[in-house]
Structures are given as structure tokens and as C-alpha cells.
Design a protein around this motif. Structure first.
Motif, PDB file in Angstrom:
ATOM      1  N   ASP A 190       0.645  -1.310   0.372  1.00 56.13           N
ATOM      2  CA  ASP A 190       0.042   0.018   0.365  1.00 56.13           C
ATOM      3  C   ASP A 190       0.639   0.986   0.227  1.00 56.13           C
ATOM      4  N   THR A 191       1.251   1.789  -0.976  1.00 56.55           N
ATOM      5  CA  THR A 191       1.742   2.726  -1.035  1.00 56.55           C
ATOM      6  C   THR A 191       1.279   3.879  -1.521  1.00 56.55           C
ATOM      7  N   THR A 192       1.775   5.323  -1.893  1.00 60.61           N
ATOM      8  CA  THR A 192       1.835   6.601  -2.548  1.00 60.61           C
ATOM      9  C   THR A 192       3.061   7.239  -2.710  1.00 60.61           C
ATOM     10  N   PHE A 193       2.929   7.955  -3.675  1.00 64.12           N
ATOM     11  CA  PHE A 193       4.139   8.204  -4.388  1.00 64.12           C
ATOM     12  C   PHE A 193       3.776   9.423  -5.643  1.00 64.12           C
ATOM     13  N   THR A 194       4.914   9.869  -5.368  1.00 66.89           N
ATOM     14  CA  THR A 194       4.814  11.037  -6.215  1.00 66.89           C
ATOM     15  C   THR A 194       5.519  10.701  -7.955  1.00 66.89           C
ATOM     16  N   LEU A 195       5.387  10.902  -8.555  1.00 63.48           N
ATOM     17  CA  LEU A 195       6.377  10.621  -9.939  1.00 63.48           C
ATOM     18  C   LEU A 195       6.293  11.691 -11.020  1.00 63.48           C
ATOM     19  N   THR A 196       7.774  12.595 -11.257  1.00 71.79           N
ATOM     20  CA  THR A 196       7.955  13.502 -11.963  1.00 71.79           C
ATOM     21  C   THR A 196       8.498  12.857 -13.067  1.00 71.79           C
ATOM     22  N   LYS A 197       8.406  13.444 -14.107  1.00 67.86           N
ATOM     23  CA  LYS A 197       8.780  13.167 -15.648  1.00 67.86           C
ATOM     24  C   LYS A 197      10.424  13.142 -15.879  1.00 67.86           C
ATOM     25  N   GLU A 198      11.214  13.716 -14.749  1.00 68.85           N
ATOM     26  CA  GLU A 198      12.820  14.017 -14.601  1.00 68.85           C
ATOM     27  C   GLU A 198      12.493  12.416 -13.971  1.00 68.85           C
ATOM     28  N   ASP A 199      11.986  11.750 -13.250  1.00 69.29           N
ATOM     29  CA  ASP A 199      11.913  11.056 -12.693  1.00 69.29           C
ATOM     30  C   ASP A 199      11.641   9.995 -13.389  1.00 69.29           C
ATOM     31  N   ALA A 200      10.399   9.631 -14.266  1.00 68.79           N
ATOM     32  CA  ALA A 200      10.139   9.051 -15.482  1.00 68.79           C
ATOM     33  C   ALA A 200      11.227   8.752 -16.444  1.00 68.79           C
ATOM     34  N   ASP A 201      12.067   9.813 -16.479  1.00 68.85           N
ATOM     35  CA  ASP A 201      12.942  10.002 -17.229  1.00 68.85           C
ATOM     36  C   ASP A 201      13.912   8.643 -16.722  1.00 68.85           C
ATOM     37  N   LYS A 202      14.213   9.046 -15.374  1.00 64.27           N
ATOM     38  CA  LYS A 202      15.543   7.923 -15.385  1.00 64.27           C
ATOM     39  C   LYS A 202      14.972   6.775 -15.387  1.00 64.27           C
ATOM     40  N   THR A 203      13.541   6.042 -15.034  1.00 64.89           N
ATOM     41  CA  THR A 203      13.636   4.866 -14.559  1.00 64.89           C
ATOM     42  C   THR A 203      12.152   4.570 -15.686  1.00 64.89           C
ATOM     43  N   LYS A 204      12.319   4.982 -16.350  1.00 64.60           N
ATOM     44  CA  LYS A 204      11.073   4.759 -18.097  1.00 64.60           C
ATOM     45  C   LYS A 204      10.275   3.844 -17.619  1.00 64.60           C
ATOM     46  N   SER A 205       9.678   5.076 -16.653  1.00 62.59           N
ATOM     47  CA  SER A 205       8.040   5.224 -16.166  1.00 62.59           C
ATOM     48  C   SER A 205       8.016   4.014 -14.662  1.00 62.59           C
ATOM     49  N   HIS A 206       8.889   3.092 -14.796  1.00 64.34           N
ATOM     50  CA  HIS A 206       9.499   2.569 -13.074  1.00 64.34           C
ATOM     51  C   HIS A 206       9.094   3.040 -11.940  1.00 64.34           C
ATOM     52  N   TYR A 207       8.034   2.643 -11.227  1.00 70.02           N
ATOM     53  CA  TYR A 207       8.502   2.568 -10.014  1.00 70.02           C
ATOM     54  C   TYR A 207       8.694   1.514  -9.111  1.00 70.02           C
ATOM     55  N   TYR A 208       9.884   1.698  -8.549  1.00 76.46           N
ATOM     56  CA  TYR A 208      10.296   0.482  -8.490  1.00 76.46           C
ATOM     57  C   TYR A 208       9.448   0.139  -6.195  1.00 76.46           C
ATOM     58  N   LEU A 209       9.175  -0.984  -5.681  1.00 76.79           N
ATOM     59  CA  LEU A 209       8.770  -1.655  -4.615  1.00 76.79           C
ATOM     60  C   LEU A 209       9.807  -2.701  -4.823  1.00 76.79           C
ATOM     61  N   LYS A 210      11.103  -1.801  -3.885  1.00 79.53           N
ATOM     62  CA  LYS A 210      12.276  -3.664  -3.449  1.00 79.53           C
ATOM     63  C   LYS A 210      11.633  -4.437  -2.021  1.00 79.53           C
ATOM     64  N   ASP A 211      12.012  -5.131  -1.653  1.00 81.14           N
ATOM     65  CA  ASP A 211      11.621  -6.118  -0.415  1.00 81.14           C
ATOM     66  C   ASP A 211      11.373  -5.570   0.699  1.00 81.14           C
ATOM     67  N   ASP A 212      12.014  -4.579   0.877  1.00 79.99           N
ATOM     68  CA  ASP A 212      11.230  -4.410   1.993  1.00 79.99           C
ATOM     69  C   ASP A 212      10.017  -3.151   2.172  1.00 79.99           C
ATOM     70  N   ALA A 213       9.859  -2.822   1.075  1.00 82.63           N
ATOM     71  CA  ALA A 213       8.803  -2.009   1.052  1.00 82.63           C
ATOM     72  C   ALA A 213       7.093  -2.332   0.535  1.00 82.63           C
ATOM     73  N   LEU A 214       7.409  -4.361   0.676  1.00 83.92           N
ATOM     74  CA  LEU A 214       6.040  -5.647   0.000  1.00 83.92           C
ATOM     75  C   LEU A 214       6.429  -5.265   2.029  1.00 83.92           C
ATOM     76  N   ASN A 215       5.333  -5.995   1.922  1.00 84.33           N
ATOM     77  CA  ASN A 215       4.202  -6.440   2.985  1.00 84.33           C
ATOM     78  C   ASN A 215       5.084  -8.136   3.395  1.00 84.33           C
ATOM     79  N   PRO A 216       6.247  -7.622   4.717  1.00 85.37           N
ATOM     80  CA  PRO A 216       7.191  -8.547   5.653  1.00 85.37           C
ATOM     81  C   PRO A 216       6.680  -9.953   5.362  1.00 85.37           C
ATOM     82  N   GLU A 217       5.163  -9.623   5.657  1.00 83.78           N
ATOM     83  CA  GLU A 217       4.511 -10.772   5.981  1.00 83.78           C
ATOM     84  C   GLU A 217       3.889 -11.758   4.793  1.00 83.78           C
TER      85      GLU A 217
END
Length: 210
Positions: A44-71
Motif C-alpha cells: 500500500d504505497t503513495t508516491f509522486t512521479l515527475t517527468k524527470e523521475d520517469a526519464d531516469k526509470t523509464k516510467s517505472h516506480y520500484y518497490l523493493k523487498d522491504d517496501a512489500l509486506n514483510p509477512e
């Protein structure tokens, strides 16, 4: 055990034996109920994405292991079957540029162990303006879902903002990218077990106001 044998057992059983048998039956009933109605919040995540961010990530927003439910379970097939269940996708679009440009997301499961394509993606609801958008998707129906070895678990989620032109329609590539960025969004994904139905009341902190 036949009905005659059961009747004889109940007449001959001591109060303690009867009590233990009753507890065992109640335990089985409770276990059955839990198995059929399980769900968990993958993230359950809330985030802001700018054009500059999207250029760097190719329109991706990443949720790594610790951002997911640990259970979250390691094995999505047993003892509770999430692999053949559904995922409830809830998107709360908080801020979006004017123009009502149709926008969607690919929500990609990145497993600890995969095969073939090594990941799979479901699609989100399409939206044109701020608001809440929800949908349920069968876990066996989305793109490359069988490329994930579900018994080994999910390590990351990659969220990709797109237009509606197809798989390669990453929003940052658009000449009119100002119709997509900046954006602010809350995305919640709830995994529901096979045979069960999504229950919003079981999701902590979820605002159901539309």
C-alpha cells in the motif's frame, strides 16, 4: 465411522473424551473458514512521479523487498492458495494534470525464482481524472503469470505508468508528456485466496470513501 458406531462411541465416551472431540471438530471448522477467506496486503504505497523521475526509470516506480509486506508468504500455493486466487487493485489518483488523458499501469511481480520471461504483469484500471478506481484480476489470467515460480515467493514489484496504446506505451516517451506528469497516486494491491472474496474491511487503514 458408521452411524451405529458413532452412536455407540458417544454413549460410551467419557466427558473428557467428548470434550476433546468437540474441540477438535471446532478447530477443523475454524481452520476451514480461515483457509477459504484469507487475504493480505502485498503493498500500500503513495508516491509522486515527475517527468524527470520517469526519464531516469523509464516510467517505472520500484518497490523493493522491504517496501512489500514483510509477512507475505514464501509459498503462494500452500497452505493457502493465493496463486489461483485474485488480486484486488485499488488506485487512488490524488493528482493528475488536466486534459483527461487515459492512463494505465502495468503492475509487475518480480519473483525470487522465475522461468521463461522471469516475471509477470497485471494491468490496472484505466483512469482519466483524479478519483478511486478498483478491479479484481484472476491470478491465472494476466501476462506471463506462469513465468513466476509461485512456490518461491515475490521479492519486488515494478509499477509502470503507460498510455493505452499497448505494452510499449511508457508515459515518459510521449511528446505530450505534460498530460501524464507530475502525478501523485496511491496504489494498493490485496492478494485474495482461491475461492474467497475481497473484503475491504480487512485492510488496515483503507479509506473507502470514493
Amino acid at each position: 465411522m458408521t452411524s451405529n458406531v458413532r452412536s455407540l462411541w458417544f454413549h460410551q465416551a467419557s466427558p473428557r473424551q467428548f470434550f476433546l472431540a468437540l474441540l477438535a471438530c471446532l478447530g477443523l471448522l475454524c481452520l476451514s473458514g480461515v483457509t477459504q477467506a484469507e487475504q493480505f496486503v502485498l503493498f500500500d504505497t503513495t508516491f509522486t512521479l515527475t517527468k524527470e523521475d520517469a526519464d531516469k526509470t523509464k516510467s517505472h516506480y520500484y518497490l523493493k523487498d522491504d517496501a512489500l509486506n514483510p509477512e507475505r508468504p514464501k509459498d503462494w500455493t500452500s497452505p493457502i492458495d493465493y496463486r489461483n486466487g485474485t488480486v484486488h487493485i485499488r488506485m487512488e489518483v490524488l493528482e493528475k494534470p488536466k486534459g483527461n488523458e487515459a492512463t494505465t499501469w502495468s503492475l509487475c511481480y518480480i519473483p525470487y525464482k522465475g522461468q521463461k520471461n522471469n516475471y509477470g504483469c497485471t494491468g490496472s484500471p484505466t483512469y482519466k481524472k483524479p478519483g478511486v478506481y478498483e478491479m479484481d484480476v484472476p491470478m491465472t489470467k494476466f501476462w506471463e503469470n506462469d513465468s513466476i515460480i509461485w512456490t518461491e515467493g515475490i521479492k519486488e514489484m515494478h509499477l509502470v505508468v503507460k498510455d493505452t496504446s499497448g505494452g510499449a506505451g511508457h508515459a515518459h516517451k510521449r511528446a505530450d508528456h505534460e498530460k501524464f506528469f507530475p502525478l501523485k497516486i496511491r496504489i494498493t494491491m490485496v492478494q485474495v485466496s482461491a475461492g474467497a472474496k475481497y473484503d475491504p474491511k480487512a485492510v488496515p487503514g483503507l479509506d473507502e470513501k470514493k
